[in-house]
Design a protein around this motif. Structure first.
Motif, PDB file in Angstrom:
ATOM      1  N   ARG A 210      31.233  21.412 -14.743  1.00  0.00           N
ATOM      2  CA  ARG A 210      31.312  21.739 -16.174  1.00  0.00           C
ATOM      3  C   ARG A 210      31.141  23.237 -16.414  1.00  0.00           C
ATOM      4  N   VAL A 211      30.144  23.823 -15.766  1.00  0.00           N
ATOM      5  CA  VAL A 211      29.902  25.252 -15.982  1.00  0.00           C
ATOM      6  C   VAL A 211      31.050  26.086 -15.415  1.00  0.00           C
ATOM      7  N   TYR A 212      31.476  25.756 -14.201  1.00  0.00           N
ATOM      8  CA  TYR A 212      32.553  26.541 -13.597  1.00  0.00           C
ATOM      9  C   TYR A 212      33.821  26.458 -14.434  1.00  0.00           C
ATOM     10  N   ARG A 213      34.114  25.276 -14.966  1.00  0.00           N
ATOM     11  CA  ARG A 213      35.321  25.115 -15.780  1.00  0.00           C
ATOM     12  C   ARG A 213      35.263  26.008 -17.018  1.00  0.00           C
ATOM     13  N   ILE A 214      34.088  26.107 -17.635  1.00  0.00           N
ATOM     14  CA  ILE A 214      33.937  26.958 -18.823  1.00  0.00           C
ATOM     15  C   ILE A 214      34.248  28.412 -18.489  1.00  0.00           C
ATOM     16  N   PHE A 215      33.719  28.900 -17.362  1.00  0.00           N
ATOM     17  CA  PHE A 215      33.935  30.299 -16.982  1.00  0.00           C
ATOM     18  C   PHE A 215      35.366  30.528 -16.509  1.00  0.00           C
ATOM     19  N   ALA A 216      35.950  29.545 -15.828  1.00  0.00           N
ATOM     20  CA  ALA A 216      37.323  29.694 -15.355  1.00  0.00           C
ATOM     21  C   ALA A 216      38.308  29.707 -16.516  1.00  0.00           C
ATOM     22  N   GLU A 217      38.067  28.880 -17.515  1.00  0.00           N
ATOM     23  CA  GLU A 217      38.972  28.835 -18.669  1.00  0.00           C
ATOM     24  C   GLU A 217      38.966  30.147 -19.438  1.00  0.00           C
ATOM     25  N   ARG A 218      37.851  30.872 -19.387  1.00  0.00           N
ATOM     26  CA  ARG A 218      37.753  32.170 -20.072  1.00  0.00           C
ATOM     27  C   ARG A 218      38.125  33.330 -19.143  1.00  0.00           C
ATOM     28  N   GLY A 219      38.431  33.016 -17.891  1.00  0.00           N
ATOM     29  CA  GLY A 219      38.866  34.054 -16.964  1.00  0.00           C
ATOM     30  C   GLY A 219      37.782  34.965 -16.461  1.00  0.00           C
ATOM     31  N   VAL A 220      36.534  34.520 -16.493  1.00  0.00           N
ATOM     32  CA  VAL A 220      35.434  35.370 -16.028  1.00  0.00           C
ATOM     33  C   VAL A 220      34.762  34.801 -14.777  1.00  0.00           C
ATOM     34  N   ASP A 221      35.367  33.782 -14.176  1.00  0.00           N
ATOM     35  CA  ASP A 221      34.743  33.155 -13.007  1.00  0.00           C
ATOM     36  C   ASP A 221      34.685  34.098 -11.812  1.00  0.00           C
ATOM     37  N   GLU A 222      35.684  34.985 -11.675  1.00  0.00           N
ATOM     38  CA  GLU A 222      35.695  35.884 -10.517  1.00  0.00           C
ATOM     39  C   GLU A 222      34.686  37.020 -10.648  1.00  0.00           C
ATOM     40  N   ARG A 223      34.107  37.201 -11.847  1.00  0.00           N
ATOM     41  CA  ARG A 223      33.104  38.252 -12.033  1.00  0.00           C
ATOM     42  C   ARG A 223      31.701  37.785 -11.663  1.00  0.00           C
ATOM     43  N   VAL A 224      31.558  36.488 -11.390  1.00  0.00           N
ATOM     44  CA  VAL A 224      30.243  35.896 -11.165  1.00  0.00           C
ATOM     45  C   VAL A 224      30.187  35.270  -9.786  1.00  0.00           C
ATOM     46  N   THR A 225      29.085  35.499  -9.079  1.00  0.00           N
ATOM     47  CA  THR A 225      28.815  34.752  -7.847  1.00  0.00           C
ATOM     48  C   THR A 225      28.149  33.440  -8.239  1.00  0.00           C
ATOM     49  N   PHE A 226      28.715  32.335  -7.795  1.00  0.00           N
ATOM     50  CA  PHE A 226      28.144  31.019  -8.096  1.00  0.00           C
ATOM     51  C   PHE A 226      27.377  30.513  -6.878  1.00  0.00           C
ATOM     52  N   ILE A 227      26.171  30.020  -7.151  1.00  0.00           N
ATOM     53  CA  ILE A 227      25.314  29.473  -6.103  1.00  0.00           C
ATOM     54  C   ILE A 227      24.971  28.034  -6.476  1.00  0.00           C
ATOM     55  N   GLY A 228      25.003  27.155  -5.510  1.00  0.00           N
ATOM     56  CA  GLY A 228      24.668  25.755  -5.761  1.00  0.00           C
ATOM     57  C   GLY A 228      23.369  25.372  -5.100  1.00  0.00           C
ATOM     58  N   SER A 229      22.634  24.447  -5.728  1.00  0.00           N
ATOM     59  CA  SER A 229      21.414  23.901  -5.128  1.00  0.00           C
ATOM     60  C   SER A 229      21.177  22.500  -5.676  1.00  0.00           C
ATOM     61  N   GLY A 230      20.484  21.688  -4.884  1.00  0.00           N
ATOM     62  CA  GLY A 230      20.222  20.310  -5.255  1.00  0.00           C
ATOM     63  C   GLY A 230      20.763  19.359  -4.201  1.00  0.00           C
ATOM     64  N   LYS A 231      20.024  19.169  -3.117  1.00  0.00           N
ATOM     65  CA  LYS A 231      20.394  18.285  -1.998  1.00  0.00           C
ATOM     66  C   LYS A 231      21.707  18.711  -1.359  1.00  0.00           C
ATOM     67  N   LEU A 232      21.906  20.031  -1.230  1.00  0.00           N
ATOM     68  CA  LEU A 232      23.117  20.561  -0.613  1.00  0.00           C
ATOM     69  C   LEU A 232      22.860  21.067   0.811  1.00  0.00           C
ATOM     70  N   GLY A 233      21.746  20.693   1.399  1.00  0.00           N
ATOM     71  CA  GLY A 233      21.402  21.197   2.714  1.00  0.00           C
ATOM     72  C   GLY A 233      21.997  20.417   3.865  1.00  0.00           C
ATOM     73  N   PHE A 234      23.123  19.775   3.615  1.00  0.00           N
ATOM     74  CA  PHE A 234      23.843  19.016   4.632  1.00  0.00           C
ATOM     75  C   PHE A 234      25.304  19.452   4.598  1.00  0.00           C
ATOM     76  N   PRO A 235      25.982  19.457   5.745  1.00  0.00           N
ATOM     77  CA  PRO A 235      27.299  20.093   5.834  1.00  0.00           C
ATOM     78  C   PRO A 235      28.334  19.611   4.813  1.00  0.00           C
ATOM     79  N   VAL A 236      28.519  18.306   4.668  1.00  0.00           N
ATOM     80  CA  VAL A 236      29.580  17.816   3.775  1.00  0.00           C
ATOM     81  C   VAL A 236      29.249  18.115   2.321  1.00  0.00           C
ATOM     82  N   GLU A 237      28.005  17.890   1.913  1.00  0.00           N
ATOM     83  CA  GLU A 237      27.624  18.160   0.521  1.00  0.00           C
ATOM     84  C   GLU A 237      27.740  19.652   0.214  1.00  0.00           C
ATOM     85  N   ALA A 238      27.316  20.495   1.159  1.00  0.00           N
ATOM     86  CA  ALA A 238      27.442  21.937   0.954  1.00  0.00           C
ATOM     87  C   ALA A 238      28.904  22.340   0.829  1.00  0.00           C
TER      88      ALA A 238
END
Length: 509
Positions: free
Chosen positions: A351-379
């Motif tokens: 949802r958040v990425y879509r908002i920034f991509a639709e406004r064309g500012v997604d490439e200006r921001v580094t996106f970091i994910g967290s929340g049970k992503l410490g496994f290869p497929v989920e990451a």
């Protein structure tokens, strides 16, 4: 004769107790000599007990036995493979991730040959602070880093082990909101998190203090500043560190009275909306030259719409956004909050990425994910949804000895990870456990690279959402691109970053 046997047995048991107390590899045995061996005996017959009596390898929560076994084996550099095929019911599983491998994968470098890297260093997908021209912008050496866990919630030995391990693995260590301690000064670059209490950067009334902030910034290897809006464990609520945990050392670091409950308010006093928050961000960035980001769980969309709109002009902006899923859990929380408040990572990130991509500012921001992503497929799915980096917390705790006892909020963690009890904390040897954290980080990066190459790419950030299918449990599946309503180019770094990531891989191969 019987007395001699009894004396010999008691002597052997006494020797075993002494050995358990002085050895440094196993925190459980150091803290619970002799009886701690029962844990390892039960662990050795655990698969049989679960199969015939208790639960399967995939039923335990929040992390299944299979997942924990993978982390433990990886951190000890043991065989982390599983035999005899998957024990998951693929066709009957809903929300189950399937990566669609390429017919012609990206080649692996030959072990020991040109381009082979035993550390599996994996640079971040974007230059942190680069788009906004921060004086101290940099591309993180590792796309996998350790997420926020503060000294106070974790023991001094645990924090030291994590920091040493991060330094060894070449990744960043987030301080959590408890401030910068001496235990954070063992070689790893820091992301200093500022929560609502501004610990380490506050005046006597608990308000943000720029002078103290600058002093602490200069006292350690701070690489970026993170403003914590909320976390997945308890979004919308502040935190409490009980007074019995507020030692003289913690009180001095946080700038609070010793022995009294330490309260983190539910909201910031330095700003009150997206507009004033950006003013605060720019103020910190101008004073330090550092990249400044925010961490937040995802609830209402209006904040993100407003933030993306304010950043369209390019005059102000955050350097990174860390999306924390509602399944996150390093902070103790009311059950209603941990179970029902904030969106899971996949939904919130999309949802958040879509908002920034639709406004064309997604490439200006580094996106970091967290929340049970410490496994290869989920990451890897996180990267496919637009993440440039991933941060791990509880998985890091497992790597340094956590056994998922789920007693973090009591102060009685049996492995010395989440406690201020001196006897329990002494069981955790920082130097030994730091090696395990570094091994885990390297293994995660290695297997991430393996998966990305299987999908035909040299870097995880180049994998796209259409390369994942999500099973629905009814013999059907949908691509992540369709499910999250992404467009073909969304989720990928910009042209310059794509060229850089491909260029590294080409040079290595």
């Amino acid at each position: 004769m019987g007395q001699v046997i009894i004396a010999a047995v008691l002597g052997l048991l006494g020797a075993l107790v002494v050995f358990d107390v002085v050895q440094r590899k196993h925190a459980i045995l150091r803290n619970f000599p002799l009886i701690g061996h029962l844990r390892y005996i039960l662990e050795s017959v655990g698969p049989e007990l679960r199969q015939y009596i208790v639960t399967s390898n995939d039923e335990e929560r929040p992390f299944s036995r299979d997942r924990r076994s993978w982390v433990y084996a990886s951190s000890k550099l043991r065989n982390n493979y599983f035999g005899f095929g998957t024990d998951n019911e693929l066709e009957l599983s809903s929300n189950y991730l399937i990566l669609k491998q390429a017919t012609f994968p990206w080649p692996d470098p030959v072990v020991g040959g040109p381009g082979y890297d035993p550390n599996y260093l994996l640079p971040g997908g974007k230059v942190l602070g680069g788009p906004r021209g921060r004086a101290r912008a940099f591309r993180p050496e590792s796309a996998i880093n350790v997420s926020a866990m503060s000294f106070g919630s974790l023991s001094a030995n645990a924090v030291e082990a994590i920091n040493r391990g991060c330094a060894d693995a070449g990744c960043l260590h987030n301080t959590g909101e408890g401030g910068i301690s001496d235990h954070h000064r063992h070689g790893a670059g820091l992301i200093w998190q500022l929560g609502t209490g501004y610990f380490g950067a506050r005046d006597a009334q608990g308000r943000f203090d720029m002078a103290r902030f600058m002093d602490n910034c200069a006292s350690a290897d701070v690489r970026a500043i993170e403003i914590k809006l909320s976390q997945g464990a308890k979004p919308g609520r502040g935190g409490v560190l009980p007074g019995k945990k507020v030692t003289p050392e913690i009180a001095a670091i946080r700038g609070i009275p010793e022995g009294r409950d330490c309260i983190s308010p539910s909201s910031h006093s330095a700003f009150s909306d997206a507009d004033s928050m950006l003013d605060f961000v720019e103020r910190l960035a101008e004073a330090t030259g550092l990249p400044v980001g925010i961490k937040s769980a995802v609830g209402e969309s209006s904040f993100w719409q407003e933030l993306a709109g304010l950043m369209e002009s390019g005059e102000r902006g955050v350097d990174y956004i860390q999306i924390d899923g509602g399944e996150g859990g390093t902070g103790a929380a009311p059950l209603a909050f941990s179970d029902h408040v904030s969106l899971p990572f996949k939904i919130g990130m999309a949802r958040v990425y879509r908002i920034f991509a639709e406004r064309g500012v997604d490439e200006r921001v580094t996106f970091i994910g967290s929340g049970k992503l410490g496994f290869p497929v989920e990451a890897l799915l996180g990267f496919a949804l637009g993440c440039d980096m991933v941060s791990v917390a509880r998985e890091s705790m497992l790597a340094i000895g956590c056994i998922q006892a789920q007693r973090c909020h009591t102060g009685h963690c049996p492995t010395g990870v989440a406690t201020q009890n001196r006897w329990l904390a002494r069981g955790l040897d920082p130097r030994h456990k730091s090696e395990r954290l570094a091994n885990y980080i390297r293994t995660l990066r290695k297997e991430l690279l393996w998966l990305a190459r299987a999908a035909g790419h040299p870097h995880p950030a180049l994998v796209t959402a259409d390369q994942f299918e999500i099973l629905d449990g009814r013999l059907g599946a949908e691509t992540a691109e369709d499910l999250f309503e992404y467009r073909a180019r969304w989720g990928r770094p910009g042209a310059a970053d794509r060229a850089f990531l491909r260029g590294i891989a080409t040079a290595k191969s």
